[in-house]
Design an enzyme around this catalytic site. Structure first.
Site, short mmCIF file in Angstrom:
data_model
loop_
_atom_site.label_atom_id
_atom_site.label_comp_id
_atom_site.label_asym_id
_atom_site.label_seq_id
_atom_site.Cartn_x
_atom_site.Cartn_y
_atom_site.Cartn_z
N SER A 176 -8.94 49.51 -18.10
CA SER A 176 -8.17 50.54 -16.90
C SER A 176 -6.73 50.25 -16.96
O SER A 176 -6.22 50.44 -18.09
CB SER A 176 -8.99 50.05 -15.60
OG SER A 176 -8.52 51.25 -14.85
N ASP A 263 -16.12 59.15 -18.16
CA ASP A 263 -15.50 58.21 -16.99
C ASP A 263 -14.91 59.40 -16.30
O ASP A 263 -14.06 60.09 -16.86
CB ASP A 263 -14.43 57.56 -18.14
CG ASP A 263 -13.55 56.76 -17.18
OD1 ASP A 263 -13.39 56.88 -15.90
OD2 ASP A 263 -12.93 55.53 -17.84
N HIS A 295 -16.49 54.40 -16.28
CA HIS A 295 -15.42 53.70 -16.34
C HIS A 295 -15.76 52.17 -16.45
O HIS A 295 -15.55 51.35 -15.48
CB HIS A 295 -14.51 53.68 -15.15
CG HIS A 295 -13.24 53.38 -14.88
ND1 HIS A 295 -12.12 53.80 -15.80
CD2 HIS A 295 -12.46 52.43 -14.27
CE1 HIS A 295 -11.17 53.35 -15.48
NE2 HIS A 295 -11.33 52.50 -14.68
#
Length: 577
Positions: A176, A263, A295
């Site tokens: 991320s 995602d 994600h």
């Protein structure tokens, strides 16, 4: 009684005499005990990871170093067990968020890397939480080329100054925001890193911000303050300069990019575009995409395949070790997820519109009141969950308007779910909807091409505001009932706009009757139409089997759960009704 570690009190009996106690440490992901306050006895219950060889785990040491501007940066250092902290290959492992932090304790990524021979530094760069508001705000608008990234770079240089790391064998890896920091590290400080691994990391702050759904209004405001405002020309120029994508030509180190195809936060094009840019520049880039992940990877086999890819990528470039053999199941999954970067193309924005399909004509008079009972099996994160539910349709009149009242309930371990929707009795257009699960509630009001409302979860309230180029349906039971009133026949095709609460915006879906099948469910054997519903811009399809005989009851449905819900599959079957 329980040894060293952090002690957490969990559930307790009403008289507070029996407590569940969890103990964790840097070399122990946890053990559960039963504390009897009356007798003073502590009884071991279980370990959540009993097969993990804790004797091979490495100690985690809190450290601090000084950034180039004098700011003190807290971090955690993990050195391979039994190794001298001198001249080691090293991985800088920045956390995601970025408004989060690493803590002392067991970290599976750090332990995996340390086991493979790497020293691991986890910097809590400015902008991290837990060190006061001034430290958090010091990260505002400092992505990429700013102080947040400088803190990470200074951590890598501190490792070299301390003699811990070999300067020629330092890598950077993260997920991320940590993936963004990985790309930024390779692009803006190419002399520091010999390899990088970006896991669901955005490559452009601009396209990241443009992809945020409009109903995340509070989050958009946070990003405007802490990252930058796309509506301000000077900010947009700054954000472009801070984005690794636009400095891809500076990336020289090999890069492994890992992405979940579903995602919702960092969408797949974020990874596609940096991989394509580096491929076209002739750089060393590898790409791993899991079609059933979001994600971060949740499926156990996918996660093991990901770690296998990471260690095989890092070992020849930094000198760490890796496991050469692996079970066939892992090898097959890894092979299926690796992308041939030479074939990768950026998918242009879809040009498909509702006008490309025959318009759907819903017949509210075909709806029949009554109650159907279903069972749903959910496969999420390697777990199987069985839910029992009911779907009731009642005729009603609200404010002088004839409506169908669609009520869906389910019993889950997390509490009962109740979903109530009013739709127009003739057109089946949604009017109002209320969804409840435990203390959380979502309320929506539909008016033609718009939907407004709120999501309330405890003290937090998020607004819902979305608009479409035409009318829309609500997902779930209202959609299923509306589709059952269409003139179903093999080859029939249409399109509907569908508002999904987790998606935050109406999306056009193609609906096609692909054939007929005989389906057996708990309620019996049925002759059915097989109907596929899929977003026109790509994504997982939902398949519904409707009884061929009117009123076309839903017999079976298979759906891919959204990435926000952990991914996985849900299968619903008719039990009675």
């Amino acid at each position: 009684a329980v040894g060293d570690g952090d002690i957490y009190l969990g559930s307790r009996t009403r008289d507070e005499m029996l407590h569940l106690v969890t103990v964790t440490s840097d070399v122990d992901p946890g053990a559960a005990y039963l504390l009897n306050r009356r007798t003073g006895e502590v009884t071991f219950l279980f370990r959540p990871r009993p097969n993990l060889p804790r004797e091979h785990l490495a100690r985690v040491q809190p450290v601090r170093y000084t950034a180039r501007d004098g700011m003190e940066i807290p971090a955690y250092l993990t050195v391979p067990q039994g190794a001298e902290a001198r001249g080691l290959p090293a991985i800088i492992l920045p956390h995601g968020g970025p408004w989060a932090r690493d803590t002392w304790g067991y970290d599976s990524f750090a332990q995996f890397l340390a086991n493979r021979g790497f020293a691991v530094l986890q910097p809590n760069f400015r902008g991290s939480t837990g060190y006061g508001k001034a430290f958090l705000n010091a990260g505002n608008r400092e992505w990429g080329t700013g102080a947040m990234q400088h803190d990470i770079t200074d951590g890598a240089r501190w490792l070299v100054q301390q003699g811990i790391a070999d300067p020629a064998r330092i890598g950077i890896m993260g997920g991320s925001y940590g993936g963004f920091a990985t790309l930024a590290g390779l692009a803006f400080t190419p002399d520091v890193y010999a390899a990088g691994v970006s896991i669901v990391g955005p490559s452009s702050i601009i396209t990241l911000l443009e992809s945020i759904p409009p109903y995340w209004e509070p989050i958009i405001r946070i990003f405007s303050v802490r990252v930058g405002d796309l509506d301000v020309p000077a900010d947009r120029e700054m954000l472009q300069a801070q984005s690794p994508l636009y400095s891809a030509e500076n990336i020289r180190a090999p890069l492994l990019v890992i992405q979940g195809a579903n995602d919702p936060r960092v969408k797949k094009p974020e990874s596609d575009q940096i991989v394509i840019a580096l491929r076209d520049l002739g750089r060393d880039v590898e790409y791993l995409v899991a079609p059933d992940e979001g994600h971060g990877f949740a499926n156990r086999i996918n996660r093991i395949a990901m770690f296998a890819a990471i260690e095989r990528f890092l070992a020849p470039r930094l000198g760490g070790r890796y496991q050469e053999d692996m079970p066939d199941e892992i090898a097959e999954r890894l092979a299926s997820h690796l992308v041939d970067v030479d074939t990768l193309r950026l998918v242009p924005a879809t040009t498909v519109s509702a006008e490309d399909f025959a318009p759907p004509v819903f017949d509210g008079s075909a709806v029949r009141p009554g109650t159907l009972r279903y069972t749903t099996n959910m496969q999420v994160m390697g777990q199987s969950l069985e839910l029992a539910g009911e779907r009731t349709v009642e005729a009603a009149e609200v404010d002088g308007r004839r409506v169908w009242w669609i009520i869906e309930t389910a019993r889950t371990p997390m509490g009962a779910i109740a979903d109530s929707t009013l739709v127009d009795a003739a057109t089946l257009a949604p009017i109002r909807r209320v969804q409840r699960q435990g203390p959380a509630v979502a309320e929506m009001a539909f008016a033609g091409d718009s939907v407004t409302g709120r999501i309330q979860a405890g003290p937090q309230e998020l607004p819902i505001r979305a608009r479409a180029d035409g009318g829309m349906l609500a997902d779930g039971a209202p959609l299923h009932i509306a589709l059952a009133t269409l003139p179903l026949a093999t080859g029939y095709t249409t399109a509907v706009r569908l508002f999904e609460l987790m998606g935050g915006a109406p999306k056009l879906h193609r609906v096609e009757v692909t054939g007929t099948e005989t389906v057996t469910v708990p309620a019996g054997e049925f002759d059915t139409y097989r109907v596929e519903i899929q977003p026109v811009d790509g994504g997982g399809a939902t398949v519904i089997w409707y009884e061929r005989a009117a009123p076309h009851r839903l017999i079976r449905a298979e759906a891919t759960l959204p990435a926000q819900a952990g991914g996985g599959q849900a299968t619903t079957e008719l039990v009675e009704g």
